[in-house]
Design an enzyme around this catalytic site. Sequence first.
Site, PDB file in Angstrom:
ATOM      1  N   ASN A  61       0.848  -1.199   0.000  1.00  0.00           N
ATOM      2  CA  ASN A  61       0.000   0.000   0.000  1.00  0.00           C
ATOM      3  C   ASN A  61       0.881   1.246   0.000  1.00  0.00           C
ATOM      4  OD1 ASN A  61       0.535   0.874   2.861  1.00  0.00           O
ATOM      5  ND2 ASN A  61      -0.291  -1.170   3.234  1.00  0.00           N
ATOM      6  N   ASP A 111      -4.287  -6.384   5.441  1.00  0.00           N
ATOM      7  CA  ASP A 111      -5.264  -7.261   6.091  1.00  0.00           C
ATOM      8  C   ASP A 111      -5.112  -8.697   5.602  1.00  0.00           C
ATOM      9  OD1 ASP A 111      -6.437  -5.232   7.586  1.00  0.00           O
ATOM     10  OD2 ASP A 111      -7.638  -4.567   5.884  1.00  0.00           O
ATOM     11  N   PRO A 156      -2.585 -11.801  10.915  1.00  0.00           N
ATOM     12  CA  PRO A 156      -2.890 -11.552  12.330  1.00  0.00           C
ATOM     13  C   PRO A 156      -3.013 -10.054  12.571  1.00  0.00           C
ATOM     14  CG  PRO A 156      -0.594 -12.237  12.047  1.00  0.00           C
ATOM     15  CD  PRO A 156      -1.247 -12.369  10.709  1.00  0.00           C
ATOM     16  N   ASP A 157      -3.858  -9.666  13.522  1.00  0.00           N
ATOM     17  CA  ASP A 157      -3.955  -8.261  13.916  1.00  0.00           C
ATOM     18  C   ASP A 157      -2.925  -8.042  15.032  1.00  0.00           C
ATOM     19  OD1 ASP A 157      -4.622  -5.772  15.140  1.00  0.00           O
ATOM     20  OD2 ASP A 157      -6.586  -5.879  14.162  1.00  0.00           O
ATOM     21  N   ILE A 158      -1.817  -7.444  14.662  1.00  0.00           N
ATOM     22  CA  ILE A 158      -0.676  -7.328  15.594  1.00  0.00           C
ATOM     23  C   ILE A 158      -1.078  -6.515  16.820  1.00  0.00           C
ATOM     24  CG2 ILE A 158       1.714  -6.549  15.808  1.00  0.00           C
ATOM     25  CD1 ILE A 158       1.885  -6.816  12.691  1.00  0.00           C
ATOM     26  N   LYS A 170     -12.720   0.952  15.884  1.00  0.00           N
ATOM     27  CA  LYS A 170     -11.462   0.176  15.923  1.00  0.00           C
ATOM     28  C   LYS A 170     -10.874   0.171  17.325  1.00  0.00           C
ATOM     29  CE  LYS A 170     -10.016   0.630  11.195  1.00  0.00           C
ATOM     30  NZ  LYS A 170      -9.202   1.247  10.191  1.00  0.00           N
ATOM     31  N   LYS A 202     -10.305  -3.361  19.136  1.00  0.00           N
ATOM     32  CA  LYS A 202      -8.949  -3.820  19.466  1.00  0.00           C
ATOM     33  C   LYS A 202      -8.670  -3.685  20.967  1.00  0.00           C
ATOM     34  CE  LYS A 202      -7.413  -2.415  14.857  1.00  0.00           C
ATOM     35  NZ  LYS A 202      -6.639  -3.330  14.012  1.00  0.00           N
TER      36      LYS A 202
HETATM   37  O1  C5P Z   1      -5.920  -1.900   9.501  1.00  0.00           O
HETATM   38  P1  C5P Z   1      -6.600  -1.145  10.620  1.00  0.00           P
HETATM   39  O2  C5P Z   1      -7.294   0.068  10.149  1.00  0.00           O
HETATM   40  O3  C5P Z   1      -7.408  -2.046  11.496  1.00  0.00           O
HETATM   41  O4  C5P Z   1      -5.404  -0.584  11.525  1.00  0.00           O
HETATM   42  C1  C5P Z   1      -5.660   0.044  12.731  1.00  0.00           C
HETATM   43  C2  C5P Z   1      -4.471  -0.142  13.641  1.00  0.00           C
HETATM   44  O5  C5P Z   1      -4.203  -1.535  13.825  1.00  0.00           O
HETATM   45  C3  C5P Z   1      -3.163   0.458  13.181  1.00  0.00           C
HETATM   46  O6  C5P Z   1      -2.541   0.980  14.333  1.00  0.00           O
HETATM   47  C4  C5P Z   1      -2.394  -0.719  12.628  1.00  0.00           C
HETATM   48  O7  C5P Z   1      -0.999  -0.534  12.764  1.00  0.00           O
HETATM   49  C5  C5P Z   1      -2.877  -1.861  13.476  1.00  0.00           C
HETATM   50  N1  C5P Z   1      -2.908  -3.150  12.775  1.00  0.00           N
HETATM   51  C6  C5P Z   1      -2.093  -4.193  13.168  1.00  0.00           C
HETATM   52  N2  C5P Z   1      -2.156  -5.397  12.525  1.00  0.00           N
HETATM   53  C7  C5P Z   1      -3.012  -5.596  11.511  1.00  0.00           C
HETATM   54  C8  C5P Z   1      -3.856  -4.561  11.093  1.00  0.00           C
HETATM   55  C9  C5P Z   1      -3.784  -3.342  11.746  1.00  0.00           C
HETATM   56  O8  C5P Z   1      -1.295  -4.013  14.099  1.00  0.00           O
HETATM   57  N3  C5P Z   1      -3.046  -6.779  10.907  1.00  0.00           N
END
Ligand code: C5P
Length: 400
Positions: free
Chosen positions: A209, A278, A305-307, A337, A341
């Site tokens: 991106n 994503d 994974p959502d880190i 969000k 999260k």
């Molecule tokens: O992609 P998204 O809009 O959900 O991102 C929101 C926050 O989550 C950002 O701080 C991004 O760095 C974090 N994030 C992450 N891992 C992902 C997707 C997003 O840590 N797979």
Amino acid sequence: MELNGKRVTLGVSGGIAAYKAAELVRLLVREGASVRVAMSEAATHFVTPTTFQALSGNPVSVDQWDAGVANGMAHIQLSREADVLLIAPASADFLAKAVSGIADNLLTTLTLARDCPLLVAPAMNRQMWNNPATRRNIATLTGDAVGILGPASGEQACGESGLGRMLEPEEIVEELIAHFQPKPLKGRKVLMTAGPTFEAIDPVRGLTNLSSGKMGFAVARAAREAGAEVTLVCGPVALPTPRGVTRIDVCGALEMHARVMRLAATQDVFIGVAAVADYRPRIVSEQKIKKEDNPPPLIELVQNPDILAEVAALAHPPLCVGFAAETRNLAEYAEKKRRAKKIPLIAGNLVQDGFGGSANTLILFDEHGQQVLEPAPKLALARRLIARVAVLLENPHAPH
Ligand code: C5P
């Protein structure tokens, strides 16, 4: 103009790196500092006082018995007028004298007589830098709260290569700017992500991106300026690492996830600024996919994974901060969000305001609602975010 109104006395000691001090003066003046230069007699063999006078717009002092100074005491005058005393280059000889409080010329006398902080940028041959005497001197100066800037490693004027090169003028200026910032994160550890991720399709192609990494790098710089020990895990970006920040380069989200999870439990703060993909291709082709391979390939995607959410779900998580880049409905999406999260703070920005540029508009969302930070350069916004993080570390429910 990061040094507006700051008064810098620059001491130039004798060494070939003295020629870089001329550029340093130019950059300091450009940042708004008022600069007074004091030279050792040895330094005048490398650069003339006229050069520094022209660049600083101020008289240059060389002789400590300068009759032109009102009270006849240039060393007292120069230290009274300074917010910081910077010695660049600082020779091995200068450092040794500063350690023992020897005051036998203008620079050393000024150093002993100062009532402002002292920063030194050592420059010397690598053998001199590695000599136990210099090692001891640096340890003593550090114990005396003297800021040691560098040195860097690389090619040296003597033809050798190693540790001992003076930092580049831009790096010294960055350190000086950091010196003047408040230190609310002193002793804290901050882990961050920044930039895009690159999800490989085959050895030469991938999904990525347009995140430039600029906002994340500004936040890393601001956190380090605030005194934190900063580790920055970043995807592919072409940006210089902020000074003093430990950088870990990664490619895809899985690698970013692995590096973050290894460190997360030991941190005080985690800030996810990266635009993490994503999805990633389920299969990465070992060979370059050929056009002739019919039919056109279908790339199956699987979720990454959502880190940030995973770090926030740790048993004893660091203070977690997220970023939300949206093209519309910023407040609604960012707050959603934050809740999903389970993080205390998320910084939202509109893609059209900030992506790729050096300025941005940020809105902070937390349990008290939103706080709009007016449009500003990314570094200024990053400092405000870090100030808020420092407040929340002390009191997780602190009002705006
Ligand atoms: O992609 P998204 O809009 O959900 O991102 C929101 C926050 O989550 C950002 O701080 C991004 O760095 C974090 N994030 C992450 N891992 C992902 C997707 C997003 O840590 N797979």
